[in-house]
Design a protein around this motif. Structure first.
Motif, PDB file in Angstrom:
ATOM      1  N   UNK A  53       6.072   1.673   8.219  1.00 47.83           N
ATOM      2  CA  UNK A  53       6.388   1.614   6.790  1.00 47.83           C
ATOM      3  C   UNK A  53       7.298   2.785   6.430  1.00 47.83           C
ATOM      4  N   UNK A  54       8.113   2.667   5.453  1.00 49.13           N
ATOM      5  CA  UNK A  54       8.400   1.467   4.668  1.00 49.13           C
ATOM      6  C   UNK A  54       9.275   0.512   5.480  1.00 49.13           C
ATOM      7  N   UNK A  55       9.080  -0.776   5.259  1.00 49.05           N
ATOM      8  CA  UNK A  55       9.826  -1.755   6.042  1.00 49.05           C
ATOM      9  C   UNK A  55      10.761  -2.629   5.203  1.00 49.05           C
ATOM     10  N   UNK A  56      10.744  -2.482   3.895  1.00 50.55           N
ATOM     11  CA  UNK A  56      11.607  -3.235   2.985  1.00 50.55           C
ATOM     12  C   UNK A  56      11.518  -4.746   3.192  1.00 50.55           C
ATOM     13  N   UNK A  57      10.373  -5.228   3.598  1.00 45.35           N
ATOM     14  CA  UNK A  57      10.172  -6.662   3.812  1.00 45.35           C
ATOM     15  C   UNK A  57      10.373  -7.409   2.496  1.00 45.35           C
ATOM     16  N   UNK A  58      11.292  -8.329   2.455  1.00 45.89           N
ATOM     17  CA  UNK A  58      11.623  -9.088   1.236  1.00 45.89           C
ATOM     18  C   UNK A  58      11.900  -8.163   0.048  1.00 45.89           C
ATOM     19  N   UNK A  59      12.734  -7.168   0.256  1.00 44.71           N
ATOM     20  CA  UNK A  59      13.150  -6.197  -0.768  1.00 44.71           C
ATOM     21  C   UNK A  59      11.979  -5.490  -1.458  1.00 44.71           C
ATOM     22  N   UNK A  60      11.133  -4.899  -0.668  1.00 44.87           N
ATOM     23  CA  UNK A  60      10.033  -4.091  -1.202  1.00 44.87           C
ATOM     24  C   UNK A  60      10.567  -2.704  -1.524  1.00 44.87           C
ATOM     25  N   UNK A  61      10.515  -2.335  -2.802  1.00 42.75           N
ATOM     26  CA  UNK A  61      11.120  -1.075  -3.238  1.00 42.75           C
ATOM     27  C   UNK A  61      10.184  -0.144  -3.988  1.00 42.75           C
ATOM     28  N   UNK A  62       8.905  -0.466  -4.099  1.00 41.52           N
ATOM     29  CA  UNK A  62       7.985   0.391  -4.843  1.00 41.52           C
ATOM     30  C   UNK A  62       6.855   0.870  -3.940  1.00 41.52           C
ATOM     31  N   UNK A  63       6.309   2.030  -4.268  1.00 40.23           N
ATOM     32  CA  UNK A  63       5.367   2.725  -3.389  1.00 40.23           C
ATOM     33  C   UNK A  63       3.913   2.425  -3.752  1.00 40.23           C
ATOM     34  N   UNK A  64       3.133   2.150  -2.711  1.00 36.58           N
ATOM     35  CA  UNK A  64       1.725   1.791  -2.842  1.00 36.58           C
ATOM     36  C   UNK A  64       0.896   2.612  -1.863  1.00 36.58           C
TER      37      UNK A  64
END
Length: 176
Positions: A131-142
């Motif tokens: 992570x982060x892997x930007x899978x399907x435009x993931x741009x927020x932190x969890x």
């Protein structure tokens, strides 16, 4: 680890006039404390070092979580070091919250994570392996239990999660 809220007056080095003044203030503050007052954080917030933290009871997408924190004179939590990360992990575990939004995104420049809303650079990170892997435009932190409370990227609008707001401790009393 959690700092107790208190105040200390060093009166032995003050002049007699100042000593009386500060003693009056100290006793006044002590008197007010009997009327359900809080020195550091509002009810429902937890003090740690110089900040107050609140875990939401509701779930929102990342942008609505950011807005909710701003409404409460705070911001989505910024984790600046390993000690604060351990504190936030403990806070989540003791409140049975499995995942929560943190206050960073990389939506401006992919791979460049910044603490929002002011775009402060991250000096500390705790991403899970891969992570982060930007899978399907993931741009927020969890931060989530599935990744052993390490960090993960997730879609900002497509997912709703709990969130943690952070604010500075109050410089005065909150009565209520």
């Amino acid at each position: 680890m959690i700092r107790k809220c208190s105040f200390i007056f060093r009166i032995d080095t003050m002049s007699t006039k100042n000593r009386r003044y500060y003693l009056v203030i100290a006793f006044s503050l002590l008197f007010l404390s009997f009327f359900n007052t809080g020195w550091c954080c509002p009810d429902g917030w937890t003090a740690y070092r110089v900040s107050c933290y609140h875990i939401s009871r509701d779930s929102q997408n990342w942008f609505n979580a950011l807005k909710m924190c701003e409404i409460h004179d705070s911001y989505l939590v910024h984790i600046d070091n390993v000690d604060e990360n351990v504190f936030i992990t403990h806070l989540l575990q003791t409140s049975n919250t499995n995942n929560t939004w943190l206050g960073a995104t990389d939506w401006t420049v992919e791979g460049t994570w910044l603490w929002e809303p002011h775009g402060h650079k991250m000096d500390y990170t705790n991403f899970a392996p891969g992570q982060p892997n930007n899978y399907h435009t993931q741009n927020c932190l969890l931060m989530d239990a599935a990744h052993h409370y390490q960090w993960n990227d997730l879609g900002c609008l497509t997912s709703t999660r709990h969130y943690i707001c952070e604010r500075g401790q109050n410089t005065g009393f909150i009565i209520g």
